[in-house]
Scaffold this motif. Structure first.
Motif, short mmCIF file in Angstrom:
data_model
loop_
_atom_site.label_atom_id
_atom_site.label_comp_id
_atom_site.label_asym_id
_atom_site.label_seq_id
_atom_site.Cartn_x
_atom_site.Cartn_y
_atom_site.Cartn_z
N SER A 259 24.55 0.36 15.37
CA SER A 259 25.91 0.87 15.17
C SER A 259 25.88 1.91 14.06
O SER A 259 25.00 1.90 13.20
N GLU B 263 30.55 7.26 9.74
CA GLU B 263 31.50 7.32 10.85
C GLU B 263 32.83 7.91 10.38
O GLU B 263 33.41 8.77 11.04
N LYS C 234 36.04 6.54 17.63
CA LYS C 234 35.26 5.36 17.26
C LYS C 234 34.88 4.56 18.50
O LYS C 234 33.73 4.10 18.63
N ASN C 235 35.83 4.39 19.41
CA ASN C 235 35.55 3.63 20.64
C ASN C 235 34.53 4.35 21.50
O ASN C 235 33.62 3.72 22.07
N LYS D 30 39.38 -2.78 13.16
CA LYS D 30 39.83 -2.34 14.48
C LYS D 30 41.03 -1.43 14.41
O LYS D 30 41.27 -0.66 15.32
N SER E 30 29.61 2.83 8.75
CA SER E 30 31.06 3.06 8.73
C SER E 30 31.45 4.24 7.86
O SER E 30 32.39 4.98 8.17
N GLN F 59 26.11 1.78 22.87
CA GLN F 59 25.78 0.64 23.73
C GLN F 59 25.11 1.10 25.03
O GLN F 59 24.22 0.42 25.55
N ASN G 173 21.56 -3.97 18.54
CA ASN G 173 22.84 -4.07 17.82
C ASN G 173 23.10 -2.84 16.97
O ASN G 173 23.78 -2.90 15.94
N THR H 173 32.21 6.46 20.47
CA THR H 173 30.92 6.38 19.79
C THR H 173 30.26 5.02 20.00
O THR H 173 29.07 4.92 20.30
N GLU H 174 31.05 3.96 19.86
CA GLU H 174 30.52 2.61 20.06
C GLU H 174 30.05 2.41 21.50
O GLU H 174 28.98 1.85 21.74
N HIS H 175 30.84 2.91 22.44
CA HIS H 175 30.46 2.79 23.86
C HIS H 175 29.19 3.58 24.15
O HIS H 175 28.31 3.12 24.89
#
Length: 372
Positions: free
Chosen positions: A255, A261, A238-239, A364, A258, A246, A253, A241-243
């Motif tokens: 994303s 995901e 997850k981290n 989180k 979920s 970005q 924004n 993918t988010e990075h």
């Protein structure tokens, strides 16, 4: 005075609907409330049983592949396609579903205890021991849930796996038992099991509780690392993918949904964890399917003999069907958790409690159930 204060508080709540609704929401979402815990047990039991029922044929092939060293020796062991053909030719479709009743029974227990215990344990750890928050809280809570569920799960697993390798009565009596009568090394010596209850009584009569709980510690040695690795990989994916989003779209924004995901990353996390813990699964399976004629005396002996006779390949036997089992099972489980979390939050935000699910998972640090 106490009665008067309580009455006054009740009147205040009655005159303030938003306060009452807020209190109801708080009570429902509390991990210590009966509503929350009861729903967690129910959802976990359903999820566990559904996953086991759908993927049971794959688990049967995995069990047979891992048990070949006991049934037929270490030479000329079959691969996945050969094993599927052998099972189909000898026993037909029914053989793929042998042991499904104890399998579902065990999955009901583990799913219920995992869901019912892990959230309250995780929240208690994070509240009373902040130094154990995050991944450590998930790992410890998962270990407790696994340990409680194993009391029912392990005997069901022993029965399930023995029924899986037996196939039909004709195959077991005409092939395997004849080999046992000839004194073939390592062949299990036990009668044909017609069902869950009869199998449990037979094992108890012949071997006692030691037989029903064969491979107990090896089961925990497999499941605790698996649960910890799966959560760790999922959060790491997850981290990443988010990075990555970005980096690719720095001024937006954007994303990932979920639910999507959970489906994709959950499947990857489950598959990778399943592969890495395959040697522990091999040890567990071989300890549980052997009968009174013991080929292995404990899990260290399984590791030593498997490594000596079959090498690294033997330690990872059944890894492919194990991955095939866990990728969709984990993907669906993570997807459900993410969907239910969003669905619950949406209901609360809109002020509607009807149909709200009791799953409460932090964005989180989500708490995830064990796959079969």
């Amino acid at each position: 005075m106490a009665v008067s204060n309580q009455s006054s508080k009740s009147n205040d709540n009655a005159n303030n609907p938003s306060l009452t609704l807020s209190a109801i929401r708080s009570d429902i979402s509390s991990p210590h409330s009966p509503f929350f815990v009861g729903k967690e047990f129910l959802w976990g039991a359903i999820a566990g049983a559904f996953g086991e029922g759908v993927m049971h044929p794959v688990d049967t092939i995995k069990t047979r592949i891992q048990s070949q060293a006991i049934l037929s020796g270490c030479q000329n062991q079959k691969n996945i396609l050969q094993m599927v053909q052998t099972v189909w030719k000898a026993d037909g479709l029914a053989a793929f579903y042998r042991g499904i009743t104890p399998g579902i029974t065990g999955s009901l227990a583990t799913g219920a205890t995992y869901f019912g215990v892990i959230e309250s344990t995780k929240n208690w750890l994070e509240k009373n021991h902040p130094n154990l928050s995050g991944h450590w809280a998930h790992f410890i809570a998962g270990a407790i849930g696994d340990t409680l569920g194993s009391v029912v799960y392990v005997p069901c697993e022993v029965v399930k796996q023995r029924m899986q390798i037996q196939g039909t009565r004709n195959y077991w009596t005409s092939v395997v038992m004849k080999d046992s009568a000839r004194g073939k090394l390592g062949s299990p010596v036990y009668g044909y099991y017609s069902g869950l209850f009869q199998a449990g009584c037979s094992i108890w009569k012949e071997q006692g509780p030691k037989g029903l709980y064969a491979g107990y510690w090896s089961t925990l040695a497999r499941d605790v690392p698996f649960a910890g690795l799966m959560v760790t990989f999922y959060e790491a994916f997850k981290n990443v993918t988010e990075h990555g989003l970005q980096r690719l779209f720095p001024n937006s924004n954007l994303s990932m949904n979920s639910t999507l995901e959970g489906l994709i990353l959950g499947g990857l996390a489950g598959g990778l964890s399943a592969y890495l813990t395959t040697p522990l699964d091999v040890v567990k399976t071989r300890l549980q399917v052997q009968g009174k004629t013991l080929r292995y005396n404990g899990w260290f002996d399984v590791i030593q003999k498997t490594w000596s006779d079959e090498g690294m390949r033997g330690m990872f036997r059944g890894s492919i069907p194990r991955i095939i089992w866990y990728v969709p099972a984990s993907a669906l489980t993570f997807m459900a958790v993410e969907f239910l979390r969003d669905h619950f939050n949406e209901k609360v935000d809109d002020g509607r409690l009807e149909g709200a699910t009791s799953i409460s998972v932090d964005k989180k640090s989500s708490s995830l159930p064990k796959a079969a």
